[in-house]
Design a protein around this motif. Structure first.
Motif, PDB file in Angstrom:
ATOM      1  N   GLU A 140       0.840  -1.190   0.000  1.00 49.06           N
ATOM      2  CA  GLU A 140       0.000   0.000   0.000  1.00 49.06           C
ATOM      3  C   GLU A 140       0.879   1.245   0.000  1.00 49.06           C
ATOM      4  N   ASN A 141       0.627   2.147  -0.945  1.00 47.62           N
ATOM      5  CA  ASN A 141       1.387   3.388  -1.087  1.00 47.62           C
ATOM      6  C   ASN A 141       2.891   3.135  -1.163  1.00 47.62           C
ATOM      7  N   GLY A 142       3.286   2.002  -1.724  1.00 45.96           N
ATOM      8  CA  GLY A 142       4.699   1.654  -1.779  1.00 45.96           C
ATOM      9  C   GLY A 142       5.269   1.769  -3.175  1.00 45.96           C
ATOM     10  N   ALA A 143       6.551   1.574  -3.251  1.00 41.85           N
ATOM     11  CA  ALA A 143       7.265   1.581  -4.522  1.00 41.85           C
ATOM     12  C   ALA A 143       8.426   0.600  -4.409  1.00 41.85           C
ATOM     13  N   THR A 144       8.979   0.227  -5.549  1.00 40.23           N
ATOM     14  CA  THR A 144      10.061  -0.749  -5.565  1.00 40.23           C
ATOM     15  C   THR A 144      11.172  -0.293  -6.505  1.00 40.23           C
ATOM     16  N   GLY A 145      12.270  -1.028  -6.463  1.00 35.08           N
ATOM     17  CA  GLY A 145      13.390  -0.806  -7.361  1.00 35.08           C
ATOM     18  C   GLY A 145      14.151  -2.110  -7.497  1.00 35.08           C
ATOM     19  N   ASN A 146      14.987  -2.211  -8.477  1.00 39.74           N
ATOM     20  CA  ASN A 146      15.653  -3.481  -8.794  1.00 39.74           C
ATOM     21  C   ASN A 146      17.159  -3.481  -8.544  1.00 39.74           C
ATOM     22  N   LEU A 147      17.660  -2.544  -7.746  1.00 35.46           N
ATOM     23  CA  LEU A 147      19.098  -2.432  -7.543  1.00 35.46           C
ATOM     24  C   LEU A 147      19.546  -3.027  -6.206  1.00 35.46           C
ATOM     25  N   HIS A 148      20.505  -3.938  -6.279  1.00 33.12           N
ATOM     26  CA  HIS A 148      21.151  -4.452  -5.069  1.00 33.12           C
ATOM     27  C   HIS A 148      22.615  -4.732  -5.353  1.00 33.12           C
ATOM     28  N   ASP A 149      23.356  -5.065  -4.295  1.00 29.49           N
ATOM     29  CA  ASP A 149      24.762  -5.419  -4.466  1.00 29.49           C
ATOM     30  C   ASP A 149      24.882  -6.920  -4.662  1.00 29.49           C
ATOM     31  N   SER A 150      26.069  -7.448  -4.521  1.00 31.53           N
ATOM     32  CA  SER A 150      26.309  -8.881  -4.740  1.00 31.53           C
ATOM     33  C   SER A 150      26.720  -9.593  -3.452  1.00 31.53           C
ATOM     34  N   ALA A 151      26.106  -9.210  -2.338  1.00 32.12           N
ATOM     35  CA  ALA A 151      26.478  -9.806  -1.045  1.00 32.12           C
ATOM     36  C   ALA A 151      26.417 -11.331  -1.115  1.00 32.12           C
ATOM     37  N   GLY A 152      25.348 -11.842  -1.679  1.00 26.40           N
ATOM     38  CA  GLY A 152      25.273 -13.280  -1.911  1.00 26.40           C
ATOM     39  C   GLY A 152      25.087 -14.143  -0.678  1.00 26.40           C
ATOM     40  N   ASP A 153      25.046 -13.539   0.516  1.00 22.96           N
ATOM     41  CA  ASP A 153      24.782 -14.345   1.711  1.00 22.96           C
ATOM     42  C   ASP A 153      23.429 -15.022   1.550  1.00 22.96           C
ATOM     43  N   ILE A 154      23.334 -16.236   1.992  1.00 24.19           N
ATOM     44  CA  ILE A 154      22.089 -17.000   1.847  1.00 24.19           C
ATOM     45  C   ILE A 154      21.752 -17.659   3.172  1.00 24.19           C
ATOM     46  N   TYR A 155      20.473 -17.661   3.510  1.00 24.34           N
ATOM     47  CA  TYR A 155      20.035 -18.481   4.634  1.00 24.34           C
ATOM     48  C   TYR A 155      18.947 -19.410   4.116  1.00 24.34           C
ATOM     49  N   SER A 156      18.887 -20.581   4.673  1.00 21.95           N
ATOM     50  CA  SER A 156      17.873 -21.564   4.289  1.00 21.95           C
ATOM     51  C   SER A 156      16.956 -21.796   5.473  1.00 21.95           C
ATOM     52  N   TRP A 157      15.680 -21.888   5.174  1.00 21.37           N
ATOM     53  CA  TRP A 157      14.695 -22.124   6.222  1.00 21.37           C
ATOM     54  C   TRP A 157      14.225 -23.552   6.083  1.00 21.37           C
ATOM     55  N   ARG A 158      14.493 -24.361   7.077  1.00 22.28           N
ATOM     56  CA  ARG A 158      14.180 -25.784   6.984  1.00 22.28           C
ATOM     57  C   ARG A 158      12.681 -26.065   6.918  1.00 22.28           C
ATOM     58  N   HIS A 159      11.845 -25.109   7.381  1.00 22.33           N
ATOM     59  CA  HIS A 159      10.397 -25.342   7.376  1.00 22.33           C
ATOM     60  C   HIS A 159       9.785 -25.252   5.983  1.00 22.33           C
ATOM     61  N   ASP A 160      10.400 -24.473   5.106  1.00 25.62           N
ATOM     62  CA  ASP A 160       9.846 -24.412   3.747  1.00 25.62           C
ATOM     63  C   ASP A 160      10.842 -24.912   2.695  1.00 25.62           C
ATOM     64  N   GLY A 161      12.053 -25.236   3.118  1.00 27.23           N
ATOM     65  CA  GLY A 161      13.043 -25.796   2.195  1.00 27.23           C
ATOM     66  C   GLY A 161      13.607 -24.803   1.198  1.00 27.23           C
ATOM     67  N   GLN A 162      13.290 -23.512   1.368  1.00 25.05           N
ATOM     68  CA  GLN A 162      13.748 -22.480   0.435  1.00 25.05           C
ATOM     69  C   GLN A 162      15.022 -21.814   0.943  1.00 25.05           C
ATOM     70  N   SER A 163      15.764 -21.241   0.022  1.00 26.24           N
ATOM     71  CA  SER A 163      16.927 -20.431   0.357  1.00 26.24           C
ATOM     72  C   SER A 163      16.619 -18.977   0.021  1.00 26.24           C
ATOM     73  N   TYR A 164      17.119 -18.071   0.859  1.00 26.97           N
ATOM     74  CA  TYR A 164      16.840 -16.646   0.702  1.00 26.97           C
ATOM     75  C   TYR A 164      18.150 -15.872   0.697  1.00 26.97           C
ATOM     76  N   THR A 165      18.315 -14.979  -0.280  1.00 24.70           N
ATOM     77  CA  THR A 165      19.540 -14.192  -0.376  1.00 24.70           C
ATOM     78  C   THR A 165      19.492 -13.007   0.575  1.00 24.70           C
ATOM     79  N   LEU A 166      20.656 -12.561   0.976  1.00 25.10           N
ATOM     80  CA  LEU A 166      20.774 -11.392   1.838  1.00 25.10           C
ATOM     81  C   LEU A 166      21.583 -10.295   1.143  1.00 25.10           C
ATOM     82  N   HIS A 167      21.261 -10.060  -0.140  1.00 28.74           N
ATOM     83  CA  HIS A 167      21.872  -8.941  -0.854  1.00 28.74           C
ATOM     84  C   HIS A 167      21.495  -7.649  -0.148  1.00 28.74           C
ATOM     85  N   ASN A 168      22.284  -6.631  -0.325  1.00 30.57           N
ATOM     86  CA  ASN A 168      21.964  -5.304   0.205  1.00 30.57           C
ATOM     87  C   ASN A 168      21.237  -4.529  -0.889  1.00 30.57           C
ATOM     88  N   TRP A 169      19.939  -4.303  -0.684  1.00 30.73           N
ATOM     89  CA  TRP A 169      19.119  -3.580  -1.652  1.00 30.73           C
ATOM     90  C   TRP A 169      19.288  -2.083  -1.425  1.00 30.73           C
TER      91      TRP A 169
END
Length: 186
Positions: A140-169
């Motif tokens: 709501e009333n938000g906006a987005t952009g597509n720029l981040h760095d290449s931090a590449g840190d990843i965490y995985s959540w065992r409850h959903d089996g997915q991996s999530y990046t920790l780039h700096n947006w």
């Protein structure tokens, strides 16, 4: 300093109410807080998110030099759908100017080419993640952009089996052409 900007949240999944994050979004955000806490408190390292350092105009292109925690810069349309002009907008007073091209030209610099040469550059501002929202994103009333760095840190959540990046947006900003700062930190 007792205040540190950790990350914007426009790239995180939002709940159907268009205000709050989903449970996955809050967990993901928690990992960002942990990452920055470790840097500042445990490692005694300074922290600043992905932010602009200098904005210049070379007569053809607007050049934006960034403070990049983990180079190089990335214009990413896979992790977040394309936002118009990757989230960038040029304004002269209240008139939005047309952009013909945006590209990463070095590890820490983006070049933005306006459709027409800029005149009276003292009245032009560059905005990021303040004007448009990517398709399918519900903030709501938000906006987005597509720029981040290449931090590449990843965490995985065992409850959903997915991996999530920790780039700096990149944080949202509205700054004039000619902006320059030695350090732009929270």
């Amino acid at each position: 300093e007792n205040f540190h900007l950790v990350t914007p949240i426009y790239f995180l999944p939002h709940h159907d109410d268009q205000v709050h994050l989903t449970n996955i979004g809050y967990r993901w955000l928690g990992h960002y807080f942990g990452k920055v806490y470790k840097s500042i408190v445990l490692d005694s390292q300074p922290w600043s998110p992905l932010t602009p350092k200098q904005i210049t105009y070379d007569g053809e292109r607007v050049l934006v030099n960034f403070r990049v925690p983990s180079p190089p810069l990335v214009l990413d349309t896979e992790l977040l759908p394309l936002t118009r002009d990757y989230g960038f907008a040029l304004y002269q007073a209240s008139n939005r100017l047309s952009i013909s091209n945006i590209q990463v030209i070095s590890n820490d610099t983006i070049a933005i080419t306006p459709t027409s040469p800029l005149e009276n550059t003292s009245s032009i501002n560059l905005r990021y993640a303040l004007d448009d929202i990517a398709s399918g994103i519900n903030i709501e009333n938000g906006a987005t952009g597509n720029l981040h760095d290449s931090a590449g840190d990843i965490y995985s959540w065992r409850h959903d089996g997915q991996s999530y990046t920790l780039h700096n947006w990149c944080v949202a900003f509205d700054l004039p052409l000619g902006f320059s700062a030695q350090s732009f930190s929270g």
